[in-house]
Design an enzyme around this catalytic site. Structure first.
Site, short mmCIF file in Angstrom:
data_model
loop_
_atom_site.label_atom_id
_atom_site.label_comp_id
_atom_site.label_asym_id
_atom_site.label_seq_id
_atom_site.Cartn_x
_atom_site.Cartn_y
_atom_site.Cartn_z
N GLU A 428 44.59 46.27 53.04
CA GLU A 428 45.38 46.54 54.23
C GLU A 428 45.73 45.23 54.92
O GLU A 428 44.86 44.46 55.30
CB GLU A 428 44.58 47.44 55.19
CG GLU A 428 45.22 47.61 56.54
CD GLU A 428 44.31 48.36 57.52
OE1 GLU A 428 43.16 48.70 57.16
OE2 GLU A 428 44.77 48.62 58.64
N ASP A 501 40.43 48.55 56.93
CA ASP A 501 39.53 48.41 58.08
C ASP A 501 38.75 49.70 58.29
O ASP A 501 39.23 50.78 57.99
CB ASP A 501 40.34 48.12 59.36
CG ASP A 501 40.95 46.73 59.33
OD1 ASP A 501 40.48 45.90 58.53
OD2 ASP A 501 41.90 46.49 60.10
N ASP A 503 38.39 51.55 60.70
CA ASP A 503 38.78 52.22 61.94
C ASP A 503 39.78 53.34 61.61
O ASP A 503 40.06 53.59 60.43
CB ASP A 503 39.39 51.22 62.93
CG ASP A 503 40.60 50.51 62.34
OD1 ASP A 503 41.09 50.93 61.27
OD2 ASP A 503 41.06 49.52 62.95
N ASP A 505 43.02 53.59 61.99
CA ASP A 505 44.22 53.17 61.27
C ASP A 505 43.93 52.92 59.80
O ASP A 505 44.70 53.31 58.92
CB ASP A 505 44.78 51.89 61.89
CG ASP A 505 45.52 52.18 63.18
OD1 ASP A 505 45.91 53.36 63.38
OD2 ASP A 505 45.70 51.24 63.99
#
Ligand code: 1YM
Length: 660
Positions: A428, A501, A503, A505
């Protein structure tokens, strides 16, 4: 029903006597399809269909099935009751004739029922032949008649056993265990389902089931008939409008009943029935339906200027995207095509259905402009998407974009050309991609950075996917092609590792990637090539020491600290309730960092914690149940934002942990 007045009396001559029952017991499979659970339930359908026929003919209002505690099944209706008078050809009662003569019945004699659902029915006599015992009671002319059978043969005469003020037929039977060797127990849910559908298709009939053993009971009555059926099929789907189109018209003695509603789905659900029997392969009613639908929607779209003069017509497929429809025709002399008789053949029915739908759907669209606009809008979207998909595919083939000769510019490949020891990291963001590139083992590890937001294609359609550079690079890097050209043999890496990540997103991006693999390259998941990388959540540094310790979860963090406290205090028990700073002090750690993203790590750290085969944690992506996963993805990619959010946060549900 059109025949209510003309054919209220049964005439015994209508019975066509064909043959005896021995062949049924010799070759049960020929009559009921098999002697397993399905064949067993066929016995119930045979009897229930006769009762439903009586409702269809307008005489019965209630059809009741009871699963008896002693293993038998009882079916009761409140119709006219099977005629009891002596049949001229057999010299026996009509009841006995119906129960002992194969293919005996008004409907086979060309008269009798005007419409009949039991067209595929082989007759009650087959049920009788395959039952260890059968008891029939007929309520008719103020009397209760009763007769008992064993293995298809009567054990007594049809006798009057009482008085009654009701009418109807009641059949109780016990399947012969020497025929149904696999099982003789009936399934409540299976029968319930059948009765539900019978109630949908026969407006005004009440069907019910009760199970003596468990006390369960259920009954169905649908005021809306096939409208309720459409509503039922669309449960859980996003409908474009609550309103359901409905028409019931008779043309030349053929009754045409249609209900339809659109959802935001891509697929079509159209169920066709002739005289209440499902025609899985469609037939002339379906053809008539389709051509009217395409014509009416195109005409309306043109008239309203929604389809411009120079634009080409919407295709049939476009107009059917997302449709749920029930088409039910009732006719005197249905003809079926093919061996399985799954397709209605009467040529005149096509025109009847076409004219009924043509006329009434047109009215409907005129009278419901907002629904009409949504239907046309959806079809236009479908048309555009289809064109785009075709163009995108052709373009890609023409440009040879997927040809393996050249690798995408964004790919930093590994030097090994042996897929079995190569892996591809899908990373990402460009910055993490940069770290991954410099930290990797360049012999075996390839890096393809993907920019998250570009991947954010709602509802994975191939054309959108192919218009996306990130996805094109991915397909090329994998070397497997796509759709018709997909071939797992070309796969250039043993492991494809999604690295995002930790998280929301990041979870969204990995979900989109998994969706892509699931929809277009499922074999890669099936064969266990797809993984999720698990970057650490915490880095813990001891003062004065160079080596950091990493924790990949909160539990792990606690355990590391606990162990350190124990080690320092030796004999003392650690207390997890102590406050954080206190615990860190006790453990001799200071908390260096809680990682929020891959970008916070330098190249060396990223390799050490997340990419190094010696240290890293990988989660293998597995699709436990393809259908379920597809439904989840549909929801995920669909319009239900809240559902999607909550799903993404718990994506581990369809990903099974496996540490490599
Ligand atoms: C629990 C099962 O079989 N009901 C039933 C069957 C018949 C009639 C009424 C019936 C039909 C006609 C005239 C007709 C049947 N009759 C025959 C046959 N319930 C159940 N209810 N009167 C009554 O078709 O004109 C076969 S089935 F052959 F006798 F007409």
């Amino acid at each position: 029903m059109a025949n209510k007045s003309s054919k209220s009396d049964y005439s015994a001559e209508q019975i066509t006597v064909l043959e005896g029952l021995e062949p049924v017991r010799k070759r049960p499979g020929m009559y009921i399809g098999g002697t397993g659970a399905e064949g067993l339930h066929h016995l119930v359908w045979e009897i229930v269909d006769n009762a439903i026929d009586e409702a269809l003919a307008g005489y019965a209002k209630n059809v009741e099935v009871t699963l008896l505690e002693d293993g038998g099944v009882r079916v009761l209706d409140d119709g006219r009751g099977i005629p009891t008078e002596i049949h001229p050809k057999t010299g026996k009662s009509t009841v006995e004739t119906v129960l002992t003569v194969l293919h005996a019945g008004g409907k086979f004699g060309g008269g009798g029922y005007k419409v009949s659902g039991g067209l595929h029915g082989v007759g009650v006599s087959v049920v009788n032949a395959l039952s260890s015992s059968l008891i029939i009671r007929v309520f008719r002319d103020g009397k209760i008649y009763k007769q008992t059978y064993q293995l298809g043969a009567p054990t007594d005469e049809l006798k009057v056993v009482g008085k009654t003020d009701r009418t109807g037929t009641e059949i109780t039977f016990y399947p012969d265990a020497s025929i149904f060797k696999e099982t003789t127990s009936f399934n409540y849910e299976t029968i319930l389902d059948r009765l539900r559908h019978a109630a949908y298709l026969t407006k005004g009939v009440n069907t019910s089931i009760s199970d003596e053993a468990t006390g369960r009971r259920y009954s169905f009555y649908f005021e809306g008939g096939i409208r309720s059926y459409v509503k039922h099929l669309n449960i859980g789907k996003e409908v474009i409008d609550e309103d359901i189109f409905y028409v019931d018209k008779t043309v030349e003695d053929t009754q045409v009943e249609i209900a339809l509603q659109y959802t935001d789905a891509f697929n079509e659900t159209i169920k066709t029935f002739a005289n209440n029997v499902l025609n899985p392969d469609g037939g002339t009613h379906l053809t008539g339906f389709r051509s009217a639908l395409t014509r009416v929607i195109n005409d309306y779209a043109r008239k309203q200027g929604l389809l411009k003069e120079k634009e080409e017509n919407l295709s049939g497929e476009d107009t059917r995207e997302g449709i749920t429809a029930i088409i039910l025709v009732k006719l005197t002399d249905p003809q079926f095509e093919g061996q399985t008789k799954n397709k209605l053949g009467n040529p005149e029915v096509r025109g009847y259905v076409e004219s009924v739908l043509g006329e009434y759907l047109n009215y409907y669209l005129e009278e419901h402009p907002s629904v009409a606009r949504k239907i046309v809008g959806k079809a236009l979207l479908a048309a555009r998407a289809r064109k785009a998909a075709r163009a995108a595919r052709e373009n890609i083939i023409r440009k040879g974009i997927l040809d393996s000769a050249s690798m995408p510019g964004k790919l930093t490949d590994c030097s090994s050309k042996d897929p079995s020891n190569s892996e591809l990291f899908l990373v990402e963001g460009d910055s993490a991609g940069g770290s991954a590139k410099s930290g990797r083992d360049s012999t075996t590890q390839a890096i393809l950075p993907l920019r998250g937001k570009v991947l954010n294609v709602e509802r994975a359609r191939l054309d959108k996917m192919l218009a996306n550079n990130e996805i094109l690079s991915l397909i090329k890097a994998l070397g497997v092609g796509i759709e018709d050209t997909f071939d797992i043999k070309g796969l250039r890496y043993e492991r494809i590792i999604i690295m995002t990540d930790a998280d929301v997103d990041g979870a969204h991006i990995s979900t989109l990637l998994m969706t892509f693999f699931f929809r277009f390259m499922k074999e890669i998941i099936d064969r266990g090539h797809l993984y999720l990388a698990k970057p650490p959540l915490y880095e813990l540094v001891k003062p004065g020491r160079k080596e950091s310790v990493y924790a990949y979860s909160d539990e792990e963090l606690n355990k590391i600290i606990d162990d350190a406290i124990k080690a320092r205090k030796k004999s003392t028990e650690s207390n997890t309730d102590e406050n954080k700073e206190e615990r860190y002090k006790l453990a001799g750690f200071i908390e260096q960092k809680r990682y929020k993203g891959l970008g916070e790590m330098d190249a060396e750290q990223l390799f050490k914690t997340t990419m190094d085969p010696q240290n890293r944690v990988l989660v293998k992506v597995r699709v436990e149940d393809a259908e379920k996963a597809d439904a989840i993805f549909n929801k995920l990619m669909g319009t239900e934002v809240e559902l999607r959010k909550s799903f993404i946060q718990s994506r581990a549900k369809f990903v099974k942990d496996l540490d490599v």
